[in-house]
Design a protein around this motif. Structure first.
Motif, PDB file in Angstrom:
ATOM      1  N   VAL A  86       0.842  -1.190   0.000  1.00 32.83           N
ATOM      2  CA  VAL A  86       0.000   0.000   0.000  1.00 32.83           C
ATOM      3  C   VAL A  86       0.884   1.249   0.000  1.00 32.83           C
ATOM      4  CG1 VAL A  86      -0.163   0.193   2.523  1.00 32.83           C
ATOM      5  CG2 VAL A  86      -2.076   0.953   1.119  1.00 32.83           C
ATOM      6  N   ALA A  87       0.376   2.327  -0.595  1.00 34.52           N
ATOM      7  CA  ALA A  87       1.157   3.564  -0.694  1.00 34.52           C
ATOM      8  C   ALA A  87       1.197   4.315   0.622  1.00 34.52           C
ATOM      9  CB  ALA A  87       0.572   4.459  -1.787  1.00 34.52           C
ATOM     10  N   ARG A  88       0.115   4.269   1.392  1.00 31.94           N
ATOM     11  CA  ARG A  88       0.094   4.997   2.659  1.00 31.94           C
ATOM     12  C   ARG A  88      -0.688   4.196   3.700  1.00 31.94           C
ATOM     13  NH1 ARG A  88      -2.173   7.161  -1.256  1.00 31.94           N
ATOM     14  NH2 ARG A  88      -0.476   8.632  -1.629  1.00 31.94           N
ATOM     15  N   LEU A  89      -0.110   4.080   4.876  1.00 31.59           N
ATOM     16  CA  LEU A  89      -0.762   3.437   6.010  1.00 31.59           C
ATOM     17  C   LEU A  89      -1.142   4.519   7.001  1.00 31.59           C
ATOM     18  CD1 LEU A  89      -1.526   0.840   7.648  1.00 31.59           C
ATOM     19  CD2 LEU A  89       0.744   1.044   8.706  1.00 31.59           C
ATOM     20  N   LEU A  90      -2.414   4.574   7.356  1.00 31.31           N
ATOM     21  CA  LEU A  90      -2.909   5.556   8.313  1.00 31.31           C
ATOM     22  C   LEU A  90      -3.220   4.852   9.629  1.00 31.31           C
ATOM     23  CD1 LEU A  90      -5.385   7.390   5.903  1.00 31.31           C
ATOM     24  CD2 LEU A  90      -2.984   7.936   6.335  1.00 31.31           C
ATOM     25  N   VAL A  91      -2.940   5.514  10.730  1.00 32.14           N
ATOM     26  CA  VAL A  91      -3.107   4.907  12.047  1.00 32.14           C
ATOM     27  C   VAL A  91      -4.015   5.782  12.905  1.00 32.14           C
ATOM     28  CG1 VAL A  91      -1.934   4.044  14.112  1.00 32.14           C
ATOM     29  CG2 VAL A  91      -0.788   3.904  11.869  1.00 32.14           C
ATOM     30  N   ASN A  92      -5.121   5.190  13.361  1.00 32.16           N
ATOM     31  CA  ASN A  92      -6.038   5.843  14.297  1.00 32.16           C
ATOM     32  C   ASN A  92      -6.483   7.236  13.816  1.00 32.16           C
ATOM     33  OD1 ASN A  92      -5.766   3.612  16.054  1.00 32.16           O
ATOM     34  ND2 ASN A  92      -3.973   4.527  17.046  1.00 32.16           N
ATOM     35  N   THR A  93      -7.036   7.274  12.622  1.00 30.05           N
ATOM     36  CA  THR A  93      -7.482   8.551  12.053  1.00 30.05           C
ATOM     37  C   THR A  93      -8.539   8.284  10.992  1.00 30.05           C
ATOM     38  OG1 THR A  93      -6.663  10.634  11.100  1.00 30.05           O
ATOM     39  CG2 THR A  93      -5.773   8.610  10.176  1.00 30.05           C
ATOM     40  N   PRO A  94      -9.431   9.237  10.723  1.00 32.71           N
ATOM     41  CA  PRO A  94     -10.374   9.071   9.611  1.00 32.71           C
ATOM     42  C   PRO A  94      -9.613   9.063   8.295  1.00 32.71           C
ATOM     43  CG  PRO A  94     -11.029  10.874  11.077  1.00 32.71           C
ATOM     44  CD  PRO A  94      -9.634  10.506  11.444  1.00 32.71           C
TER      45      PRO A  94
END
Length: 498
Positions: free
Chosen positions: A393-401
Motif C-alpha cells: 500500500v502507498a500509505r498506512l494511516l493509524v487511528n485517524t479518519p
C-alpha cells in the motif's frame, strides 16, 4: 457552417500547448519569492469565492454535499497553502558552507492536468497552486460533468495570477473539451508531464501518450479495527470519514475488517453512531445498482447519502442513517462490494485475529491492484509495525479518519488532493503529490581531485598482484588509458576554452 468539435478541440489543444511553452520560458526566470507571492494572492482571492464554488460544484455534478466541498476548498486554500510555505522548488536548493551551489530546482515545463468530477473545484485550485509554486505552466482539460464550475474556478485563478505578473498562457484550459483534444494535449511535444486525478476513463490514453504520468488513482482501502483499539473512537472516525462528502474521497475506507474478539462491541458502536446493517436481500438489491452489466460504474449511484441509496434499492433505512453496512465473508470477482464504492457503503468482514485480518487486507488491496490507502485502528505498536512493513500500500494511516488522514488534514502527510498510487504501476510516484514532484533537481559536482590522481590509481592497480586487483579476464591497456586521459586534460585546459 458546422464545425467538427473534435477537430476544433485538437487545434485549440495545440495552440494552448504552444502558448504554454512560451509562457513557461518566461516563468522559468521567476525567483521563488515572486512565485510565492502569486501563490498567496491566488489562494486568498479564490477563498473569497469558496462558498459560491462549492455550491456550483454540487449543483453541476450532483455528487456529495456542498458543505463538505466547502471544507475541501478551505483545506486547499489554507492547509495546502501552509504546506507550501517555506518549500523551495526553483533556483538554488542547497549550497555548502563555502557558497558552492550543490542543487538547483528546475521546473519540468508544461503540465497537462485532469481533475475528477467528484472534487473538481478543490483539485483544480490545488493543482494550479502547485504549478505556480514550482514555476510550471499548466493546462486543464475540463471534466465533461464539471465544465462550468471548473471554468469559473480557473477564470478566478487566472485573473488573480496575471494580476500579480504571471505570464499570460501559464494557466489555461481546453474550453472545447473532447477526448481527442485531451489526447492531443497529452501527446503534444511541449507537454512534459500528465497529472491525472481520478479520471479513470482517461488512464489508458494517459499511459499511452509517452509522457511521465502522476496518477492519483482509485482507492479500495480497508480499515482494520484490532482488538486493542479504542473501539468507540475508531467507529466514530470511520463513520465520519465514510459519510464525508457522501463517501467519494478515494482515500476513504472502502471496507471494514474487525477482530472477532471485539466484533459484537464494534457492531453495537456502529449502530449507535448511525450505521445500518442491511439484511441479506437488501444487500443483494443494492449490489445490483452499483454497476452496469458490462462492469461500468453507474454515475447516478455516486455521492448519494445512505437513506437515498436505500430507497433506490427498494428498502427504507432509518432517516438518521449515515452509512450502510453489508456483511461479507469472501473476496470475489463477482461481488460488487469488493470494488471501490464512491458512496457511504461499507462491506464488513470479521477475522479471528490480526494475522488473518492482515491476509484479508492484503487480499482486498490486491483485488484491484490499487494499493492506495490502508487504515488501522490499534494501540498495539507491534501489530501496527507489522502492517507498516508488510502491506502492499502507498500509505498506512493509524487511528485517524482515512478520508482526511490520506489528504494530510489529520496527519503529517503533505496536504494534497492528488494521492499517488504508483504501486499499481499507474504513475511515477505514490506520494501525496507536492510541488517537488513537479521539478527535477540539477546536481552540481565540483572537482575534488586531479585527473592525474586517477591515472596514478589505475597505475597502482596495474602493478598490484592479480589477487589484489582481479581483472576478470579483461586485459586493461594502461598506457593507452594514460594517453587518453592526458589528451583529454590537454584539450580541456587549452587557452580560450571555458
Amino acid at each position: 457552417m458546422i464545425a467538427d468539435k473534435d477537430l476544433l478541440s485538437m487545434q485549440y489543444a495545440r495552440i494552448l500547448a504552444e502558448n504554454a511553452r512560451e509562457a513557461q520560458r518566461k516563468l522559468a526566470g521567476f525567483p521563488q519569492e515572486k512565485l510565492d507571492t502569486i501563490v498567496e494572492h491566488v489562494a486568498a482571492e479564490v477563498e473569497r469565492h469558496a462558498r459560491e464554488l462549492a455550491v456550483m460544484s454540487f449543483e453541476e455534478t450532483d455528487y456529495g454535499r456542498w458543505q463538505d466541498k466547502l471544507i475541501k476548498i478551505g483545506f486547499v486554500c489554507r492547509a495546502v497553502l501552509r504546506g507550501l510555505r517555506g518549500i523551495r522548488c526553483v533556483g538554488v536548493l542547497k549550497e555548502d558552507e563555502n557558497g558552492n551551489i550543490l542543487e538547483v530546482g528546475v521546473p519540468l515545463g508544461v503540465i497537462v492536468a485532469l481533475c475528477p468530477s467528484t472534487s473538481p473545484v478543490s483539485t483544480t485550485i490545488y493543482k494550479a497552486l502547485l504549478a505556480i509554486k514550482s514555476g510550471n505552466a499548466i493546462i486543464f482539460s475540463l471534466h465533461p460533468r464539471a465544465v462550468n464550475c471548473m471554468k469559473r474556478t480557473l477564470d478566478l485563478i487566472i485573473a488573480a495570477a496575471e494580476e500579480c505578473g504571471l505570464p499570460e498562457g501559464s494557466i489555461s484550459y481546453l474550453a472545447t473539451s473532447t477526448r481527442s483534444g485531451t489526447v492531443e494535449l497529452m501527446r503534444h511535444p511541449a507537454t512534459s508531464l500528465v497529472l491525472l486525478t481520478g479520471v479513470v476513463g482517461m488512464l489508458d490514453a494517459a499511459q499511452a501518450c509517452g509522457k511521465p504520468l502522476i496518477c492519483g488513482g482509485t482507492g479500495n482501502g480497508p480499515a482494520f479495527i484490532e482488538r486493542s483499539a479504542d473501539v468507540r473512537q475508531a467507529v466514530r472516525d470511520i463513520i465520519f470519514s465514510k459519510s464525508f462528502d457522501c463517501g467519494i474521497a478515494p482515500s476513504a475506507e472502502q471496507c471494514v475488517v474487525v477482530d472477532s474478539r471485539i466484533a459484537e462491541e464494534t457492531r453495537r458502536a456502529f449502530q449507535e453512531e448511525g450505521a445500518y446493517f442491511m439484511r441479506e436481500q437488501e444487500v443483494h438489491a443494492l449490489a445490483e445498482l452499483f454497476f452496469h452489466h458490462d462492469g461500468r460504474r453507474r454515475r447516478d449511484m455516486i455521492g448519494l447519502d445512505a437513506p437515498t441509496l436505500a430507497r433506490r434499492a427498494g428498502f427504507e433505512a432509518p432517516a438518521h442513517t449515515r452509512v450502510l453496512i453489508a456483511e461479507r465473508k469472501y473476496v470475489s470477482d463477482t461481488d460488487a462490494y469488493n470494488r471501490e464504492l464512491l458512496n457511504p457503503v461499507l462491506p464488513w468482514y470479521v477475522e479471528d485475529d490480526w494475522q488473518h485480518a492482515c491476509e484479508k487486507c492484503i487480499e482486498l488491496l490486491l483485488y484491484d491492484r490499487a494499493g492506495h490507502t490502508l487504515v488501522i485502528h490499534s494501540r498495539d505498536e507491534d501489530v501496527i509495525r507489522q502492517f507498516a512493513l508488510k502491506k502492499p500500500v502507498a500509505r498506512l494511516l493509524v487511528n485517524t479518519p482515512a478520508a482526511l488522514g490520506g489528504m494530510g488534514a489529520t496527519t503529517e502527510l503533505f496536504p494534497a488532493m492528488t494521492l499517488g498510487s504508483g504501486l499499481a504501476g499507474q504513475g511515477i510516484t505514490s506520494d501525496n503529490v507536492s510541488p517537488l514532484n513537479l521539478v527535477y533537481v540539477r546536481r552540481v559536482g565540483y572537482g575534488v581531485r586531479p585527473a592525474d590522481e586517477l591515472v596514478h590509481m589505475f597505475g597502482e592497480c596495474g602493478q598490484a598482484s592479480p589477487e589484489a586487483c582481479p581483472r576478470n579476464g579483461t586485459d586493461i591497456n594502461l598506457d593507452a588509458l594514460r594517453q587518453v586521459l592526458r589528451e583529454t586534460l590537454r584539450v580541456i585546459s587549452a587557452p580560450g576554452r571555458s
